[in-house]
Design an enzyme around this catalytic site. Structure first.
Site, short mmCIF file in Angstrom:
data_model
loop_
_atom_site.label_atom_id
_atom_site.label_comp_id
_atom_site.label_asym_id
_atom_site.label_seq_id
_atom_site.Cartn_x
_atom_site.Cartn_y
_atom_site.Cartn_z
CG ASP A 84 -15.20 -5.26 46.75
OD1 ASP A 84 -14.20 -4.81 46.73
OD2 ASP A 84 -16.02 -5.05 45.89
CG HIS A 183 -17.41 0.25 40.14
ND1 HIS A 183 -16.60 1.05 40.60
CD2 HIS A 183 -16.90 -0.88 40.55
CE1 HIS A 183 -15.51 0.82 41.25
NE2 HIS A 183 -15.77 -0.63 41.56
CB THR A 236 -22.98 -5.48 36.86
OG1 THR A 236 -22.71 -4.44 37.72
CG2 THR A 236 -23.90 -5.27 35.96
#
Length: 298
Positions: A84, A183, A236
């Site tokens: 990723d 993000h 997260t």
């Protein structure tokens, strides 16, 4: 079972108007938790290793990748391995030999023309190696400590016309889009642009990917998948679950020194979150033949 291919999992989910969840892994506990949660949900899953995770591991890809491959091969559901947010061409070229079936090549920080040129070259190389490749257009903020973009800032939304040209000219297999996501959000307050999702899905003939899903409320995720998202990235949320569980355990047991005690608690918390999020997204169940038989009763 053998490693699954990311492209097949995402393509199957897209055909079913659903999505597969891809979880970022940092430690062995992350790997074990994702596999356990996917098995509990009875659904396929993608294990993702980011370039930042590789940096955290001293720049070495193989130790984490080999652990992920070993766990995937013992899993009762299909598990794929994805590299990723790759910016390094050197890291990109390590993917095929480390068990990865796919990569997300990230040149989104560059101006459009440079992003396209770099992504086109990466896609040509990846396809020659049999890799499925994802790219990003529009800036999904919050990466590497940067703040989320304002909703009206240039690049804060992926333009459907530009996205169509980018996919056609680059040859990528999937596109990560900016639709109000960011993000590294620790609060689930993101509001997605669902009209834009539908426009993108109607314009593009490749699967759409949502990055920064940890900050998206459950209802927003469900609606985004219904609108056309086929791969949902989560990172997260697992770290929040792990850290919260460990913090609570150590507060209740200040005398604890055996790391297996608190890491085990953290791993269980992550596994529960994996199972829950797969349910929210609605990933289709894995074929019954893919599941490990139940142990014999006494």
């Amino acid at each position: 079972m053998p490693l699954a291919a990311t492209g097949e999992l995402v393509g199957g989910a897209a055909a079913a108007r659903s999505a597969v969840v891809a979880f970022n892994i940092i430690t062995l506990e992350h790997i074990e938790a994702v596999v356990a949660g996917a098995e509990a949900a009875g659904a396929p899953v993608v294990l993702q290793v980011s370039e930042n995770a590789v940096k955290f591991r001293g720049g070495r890809l193989l130790p984490l990748a080999r652990a992920a491959v070993a766990a995937a091969e013992r899993a009762a559901v299909p598990v794929a391995l994805h590299l990723d947010h790759v910016q390094s061409d050197d890291l990109l070229r390590q993917a095929p030999g480390a068990g990865f079936s796919s990569v997300m090549y990230d040149a989104s920080r560059l101006p459009y023309t440079e992003n396209l040129a770099a992504t086109r070259a990466a896609a040509a190389w990846a396809h020659a190696q049999g890799l499925w490749i994802e790219a990003e257009l529009g800036e999904v903020g919050g990466k590497d400590g940067r703040p989320p973009l304002d909703a009206h800032a240039p690049g804060a939304r992926t333009d459907p016309g530009e996205a169509h040209a980018f996919v056609t000219d680059s040859g990528v297999d999937a596109l990560a889009v900016a639709i109000g996501n960011s993000h590294a959000m620790t609060e689930r307050t993101a509001a997605l642009d669902h009209d834009l999702v539908k426009r993108l899905a109607g314009t593009l003939d490749v699967p759409l990917v949502l990055h920064g899903s940890s900050g998206v409320p459950d209802g927003e995720l469900t609606a985004a998948v219904a609108g056309g998202l086929a791969k949902i990235n989560v990172g997260t949320a697992l770290n929040l679950a792990m850290t919260g569980a460990i913090r609570d355990f150590l507060t209740a047991h200040p005398e604890a020194v055996d790391s297996r005690k608190y890491l085990g608690v953290g791993r269980e918390a992550m596994a529960r979150e994996v199972e829950r999020l797969i349910g929210v997204v609605g990933t289709p169940a894995a074929p019954p033949t893919a599941r490990r038989p139940a142990p014999p009763t006494a």
